[in-house]
Design an enzyme around this catalytic site. Structure first.
Site, PDB file in Angstrom:
ATOM      1  N   HIS A 107       0.857  -1.145  -0.050  1.00  0.00           N
ATOM      2  CA  HIS A 107      -0.042   0.263   0.081  1.00  0.00           C
ATOM      3  C   HIS A 107       0.630   1.094   0.092  1.00  0.00           C
ATOM      4  O   HIS A 107       0.501   2.263   0.505  1.00  0.00           O
ATOM      5  CB  HIS A 107      -0.859  -0.191   1.010  1.00  0.00           C
ATOM      6  CG  HIS A 107      -2.136  -0.814   1.049  1.00  0.00           C
ATOM      7  ND1 HIS A 107      -3.236  -0.797   0.500  1.00  0.00           N
ATOM      8  CD2 HIS A 107      -2.320  -2.266   1.522  1.00  0.00           C
ATOM      9  CE1 HIS A 107      -3.870  -1.911   0.390  1.00  0.00           C
ATOM     10  NE2 HIS A 107      -3.445  -2.664   1.185  1.00  0.00           N
ATOM     11  N   ASP A 135       2.191  -3.972  -9.263  1.00  0.00           N
ATOM     12  CA  ASP A 135       2.114  -5.235  -9.860  1.00  0.00           C
ATOM     13  C   ASP A 135       2.371  -5.520 -11.403  1.00  0.00           C
ATOM     14  O   ASP A 135       3.200  -6.374 -11.696  1.00  0.00           O
ATOM     15  CB  ASP A 135       0.413  -5.449  -9.891  1.00  0.00           C
ATOM     16  CG  ASP A 135       0.104  -5.727  -8.339  1.00  0.00           C
ATOM     17  OD1 ASP A 135       0.717  -5.608  -7.436  1.00  0.00           O
ATOM     18  OD2 ASP A 135      -1.213  -5.572  -8.212  1.00  0.00           O
TER      19      ASP A 135
HETATM   20 MG    MG Z   1      -4.963  -8.149  -9.294  1.00  0.00          MG
END
Ligand code: MG
Ligand code: ADP
Length: 386
Positions: free
Chosen positions: A35, A173
């Site tokens: 985060h 990601d």
């Molecule tokens: Mg995902």
């Protein structure tokens, strides 16, 4: 048969012709720095050996035809000219979103046939969504010889997930799937997109890294993620900062005193988590990977107690792993379920796996799926044969 070869063969079955090529993109774990990406901060992901593979063939009529072994068996047909957020649903949003983002950015990407297969578990916090987006983005880049830098492809894949799939994720990601390299963790600065490969050879250090997929996904995830992100942005605004990344740890006490109480734990997590990424990189660079354990465990406590994105299953996986001899453990990914990573002495990996599985059985949870992680290569064109 290898996954790329099987994916190429399945493409031929579905579409009647061989693909022009096959591309693979990995899932990822994040060692530390959770985060933080949407706060312009730091993260330390590494690619998993589990990959999503796409077989692709360009079309000249502008149609986008999509098929996945994880779909309902049907081929989804879309018109690239008519792509817009809302124009696709289900899993097709991810590949269609990538084409839309490329075209929106002015790249001459036309229709294509695409078949997907994957060994990345879906919805396990290991980023199967980014693996799918990144495999498609790299395929388009190669097929149309766009020559885009990988960080730019990652940004377009993130745009697909944000605008097309409706998930307000940061860029970690997609950067991980496209830019990680074998045998290394990737130090990411989410603001500048400066990347540094930090060697991480688990076997040479006598270590094991388990990925414990709890196989639960709590629904509150989606709305809660957006609310947390909004809370961080509000806190930065109140502190007069561009992003929480700009708050040095030394300035944390006065800053916390100036914030409304509900924002205090969010800010404390983000600032201490960014500092933990720095600690982890320093330890790895000094050849002290075993000492990462306490940094990982401290990261979990912060996510559990301050950011409040853990859940009973991830907390249990962490505590059972630690009690059985793991050097450190934490949830990885956005939270509300998903996966836990546990760093162990190599010889303790089996004991820790059995301990976590036993603890889940006693608590009445479904058995977790446990994988052994190594730092695998990032997205690449795959040899279709073999
Ligand atoms: Mg995902
Ligand atoms: P995670 O990224 O943690 O795995 P997400 O909810 O972000 O979880 O993404 C999972 C979704 O991505 C699936 O529900 C599906 O729509 C899509 N997806 C992932 N892999 C595939 C695949 N191989 N085929 C089709 N869709 C996939």
């Amino acid at each position: 048969m290898s996954l790329p070869a099987a994916t190429g063969a399945a493409f031929r079955q579905v579409f009647g012709e061989p693909p022009a090529g096959v591309w693979a993109a990995p899932g990822r774990i994040n060692l530390i720095g959770e985060h933080t990406d949407y706060n312009d901060g730091f993260a330390l992901p590494m690619a998993l050996p589990q990959t999503t593979v796409v077989a692709v063939r360009p079309r000249t009529d502008g149609l986008l035809r999509l098929h996945s072994t994880r779909g309902d068996g049907r081929v989804t047909v879309l018109d690239t000219e008519a792509l817009a957020p809302g124009a696709a649903d289900g899993w097709a949003r991810y590949p269609a979103g990538v084409l839309w983002a490329l075209r929106e950015a002015g790249h001459p990407v036309g229709g294509l046939d695409l078949h997907v297969d994957s060994t990345v578990p879906a919805g396990a916090g290991l980023s199967s969504s980014a693996a799918l987006e990144c495999a498609v983005a790299l395929a388009c880049d190669d097929l149309h010889t766009l020559g885009l830098p990988r960080t730019e492809l990652a940004g377009l894949a993130q745009r697909a997930e944000n605008a097309f799939a409706g998930v307000p994720c940061g860029i970690m990601d997609q950067i991980a799937s496209l830019c990680c390299t074998e045998g290394a963790a990737l130090h990411l600065d989410s603001r500048s997109l400066a990347l540094r490969q930090v060697p991480f050879d688990l076997a040479a250090e006598g270590l094991g890294l388990l990925v414990i997929d709890t196989r639960v996904s709590h629904d509150l995830g989606d709305g809660a993620y957006a609310a947390l992100r909004a809370g961080c942005e509000r806190a930065a605004g109140l502190l007069g900062l561009p992003a929480l990344r700009d708050l040095p740890p030394g300035d944390l006490p006065p800053a916390l005193g100036a914030l409304p109480p509900e924002l205090v734990p969010l800010v404390r997590h983000v600032v201490t988590e960014n500092a933990r990424v720095g600690e982890a990189v320093a330890l790895l660079s000094a050849g002290r990977a075993a000492d990462l354990g306490p940094v990982l465990t401290a990261g979990h406590a912060s996510l559990r107690d301050d950011y409040r994105v853990s859940c009973p299953e991830t907390d249990l996986a962490v505590s059972a792993a630690l009690a059985a001899g793991a050097l450190g453990a934490r949830m990885t990914g956005g939270g509300f379920g998903g996966s836990v990573i546990a760093l162990t002495p190599a010889e303790a990996a089996g004991t820790v796996t059995r301990a976590v599985t036993g603890a889940f059985a006693r608590a009445g949870h479904r058995p977790p799926a446990v994988l052994r992680a190594t730092a695998a290569p990032g997205a690449h064109r795959a040899a279709p044969a073999g």
